[in-house]
Design an enzyme around this catalytic site. Structure first.
Site, PDB file in Angstrom:
ATOM      1  N   CYS A   1       0.858  -1.187   0.000  1.00 54.59           N
ATOM      2  CA  CYS A   1       0.000   0.000   0.000  1.00 54.59           C
ATOM      3  C   CYS A   1       0.891   1.233   0.000  1.00 54.59           C
ATOM      4  CB  CYS A   1      -0.909   0.032   1.227  1.00 54.59           C
ATOM      5  SG  CYS A   1      -2.343  -1.015   1.055  1.00 54.59           S
ATOM      6  N   VAL A   2       0.604   2.139  -0.890  1.00 49.56           N
ATOM      7  CA  VAL A   2       1.423   3.355  -0.996  1.00 49.56           C
ATOM      8  C   VAL A   2       0.828   4.446  -0.143  1.00 49.56           C
ATOM      9  CG1 VAL A   2       2.367   5.048  -2.594  1.00 49.56           C
ATOM     10  CG2 VAL A   2       2.047   2.698  -3.334  1.00 49.56           C
TER      11      VAL A   2
END
Length: 110
Positions: free
Chosen positions: A109-110
């Site tokens: 997840c960024v």
């Protein structure tokens, strides 16, 4: 960063995730959610509890694809799809649901 709850200060990282995972309580989940204008329903709790069980078993927060597939197996196809999960967690079912569940940010997840 900290969350003030019932006279206690709960330490959060810079993105709002719990620093001490063992400090999690349902009240913390509600407080984190209300800070993002989300009221937790039974449907939210299904996913939050699922994530906590998943983390306990695998020691990792699942990425969205894995989460979607696993939720589908456990809770049925109508809940195991991104549309349903995004309707509950509009900021991203992985990131937002893991935050409320007191888990670290999912890998990928960024």
């Amino acid at each position: 960063m900290a969350l003030e709850l019932d006279g206690q200060s709960i330490e959060l990282d810079e993105e709002g995730y719990l620093v001490d995972l063992s400090a999690w309580t349902p009240e913390i989940a509600k407080a984190l959610a209300s800070g993002e204008d989300v009221e937790l329903t039974d449907e939210h709790w299904d996913i939050i509890n699922f994530l906590r069980e998943y983390y306990e078993e695998y020691q990792i927060a699942p990425a969205v694809r894995v989460l979607t597939k696993a939720v589908g197996k456990r809770l049925g196809k109508d809940k195991g799809n991104s549309k349903y999960l995004y309707s509950l967690f509009p900021y991203g079912p992985g990131k937002q649901a893991c935050k409320y569940a007191g888990l670290p940010k999912p890998t990928g997840c960024v």
